[in-house]
Structures are given as structure tokens and as C-alpha cells.
Design a protein around this motif. Sequence first.
Motif, PDB file in Angstrom:
ATOM      1  N   ALA A  77      68.605  51.922 104.223  1.00 57.06           N
ATOM      2  CA  ALA A  77      67.944  51.908 102.927  1.00 57.06           C
ATOM      3  C   ALA A  77      67.851  50.466 102.416  1.00 57.06           C
ATOM      4  O   ALA A  77      68.547  49.570 102.903  1.00 57.06           O
ATOM      5  CB  ALA A  77      68.717  52.781 101.937  1.00 57.06           C
ATOM      6  N   GLY A  78      67.011  50.259 101.409  1.00 57.75           N
ATOM      7  CA  GLY A  78      66.793  48.913 100.886  1.00 57.75           C
ATOM      8  C   GLY A  78      68.055  48.191 100.495  1.00 57.75           C
ATOM      9  O   GLY A  78      68.317  47.074 100.971  1.00 57.75           O
ATOM     10  N   GLU A  80      71.088  48.683 101.409  1.00 60.39           N
ATOM     11  CA  GLU A  80      71.978  48.497 102.554  1.00 60.39           C
ATOM     12  C   GLU A  80      71.572  47.287 103.386  1.00 60.39           C
ATOM     13  O   GLU A  80      72.411  46.613 103.968  1.00 60.39           O
ATOM     14  CB  GLU A  80      71.982  49.747 103.427  1.00 60.39           C
ATOM     15  CG  GLU A  80      72.752  50.911 102.828  1.00 60.39           C
ATOM     16  CD  GLU A  80      74.224  50.602 102.707  1.00 60.39           C
ATOM     17  OE1 GLU A  80      74.784  49.955 103.625  1.00 60.39           O
ATOM     18  OE2 GLU A  80      74.838  50.996 101.711  1.00 60.39           O
TER      19      GLU A  80
END
Length: 212
Positions: A77-78, A80
Motif C-alpha cells: 500500500a502507499g 507501506e
Amino acid sequence: IPARLPAVVAAGPATTGHREALIRQAQDTFGYEHLEYRRRVAEPHRRIMAERARLAAARAALDWATAAFTVESAALAGPETRRRRLGEEHHPETVIVQRRHRDHQKLLARARADVIRSQAEVTSIEADLDKAVEEARQLHQAAILRVVRIHEHIHCRLACYRRALIRAHPDGAWVNSVLSVRAPEIPGWALPDAYLPEGVPAPEVPDEADDP
């Protein structure tokens, strides 16, 4: 030679000492075969139970490895991709993104290797279990064949003895009737579906119609 029984009990059993001795001899031999079979099959049965326990644990490990691989397979995800670790406070964001993607690929490869290793272990244990089951099945089939041959042999001897009694007895038809009881029977443990660990497939006995 058995004497003719009174009419009130004529339908009952009749026997002789020699006939009973032959039947006891067969039953004693069946008992010996049972003990010998149990001695021989004890080790395969022990391996079957042990391999079942190993297989249950290996399948549980495979489920965990598969679940972990599924989690790691998800795209980052962004937040992460830009998560910084201790000591990375001053690195450019592009370097952080590259590191997180690289770390993700390492975790994914490790999870994939765990799945492959767990699957290989399950396959190996299944092969060992199949080998133990087949060995137990062959030992059981061999015991069945020995018991059947003993059963046939003793009934041949009983039939010869009965024929001698029929020729010498004044009422041969009655002797043939009362001494034609199919004793001894094949013991229950020697049946095709008997004396196997719970869940072990019973040995298959080919139909006579399928014999060449």
C-alpha cells in the motif's frame, strides 16, 4: 462311527472324536496364524499411525505457509512503500521506496520457499504413509491366503473322513447330512476388511469373475 440319534434329536449335531480333533487342529492353526500376523504387521501399523500424526502437522504447516504467502503476495500500500525504519530518517524517499519494494520481494520469496518446502514435506510423508499402508495390506492379504489354504486343507481331510464313515455306517445318508456342517469357519480376523488401523483402506479382494 456316530450312532443314529433318536428321532426327537435327529436334527441335532453329531460328531466324532477324530472330527473334533481335526477341527481343533485347524482352530489352533488359525490362532497361530493370527499371532504371527499381528507380530508381522505391528511395525507397519506403528508407522501408519506415526505418519498420520506427521502428516497432520505437515498439512497444518502448509496451511500456515500458504496463508503467509497470500498475505505477502498483496501489493504494498502507499504508506507501506514510504515507511521509514530506524536510521533511515535522512534518506531520500526514492531510496526508501526502493528498499521497501526490495524487502517485500525478499519476504515474498521466503514465503514462496516455505510453501514449496512444506508441500514437498507433505508429499514425502504421504509417500511414506502409502508405503506403510501397502505393506500392511500385503501382510493382511498373505495372512488371508494362508488361512484360506488351511481352511481348504482341513475341509478336504474332513470330507475324506466323512466319506469313510458314510461307506461304513448303516445309515450313510444320515451321516452325510449331520456331518456336512461347514466347521470350522474362517475366523473373523482373516476377513478382507478386518484388523486394520482405523481409517486405513481395507485390502481389495478381486472378484472371481475378474480372474483370468
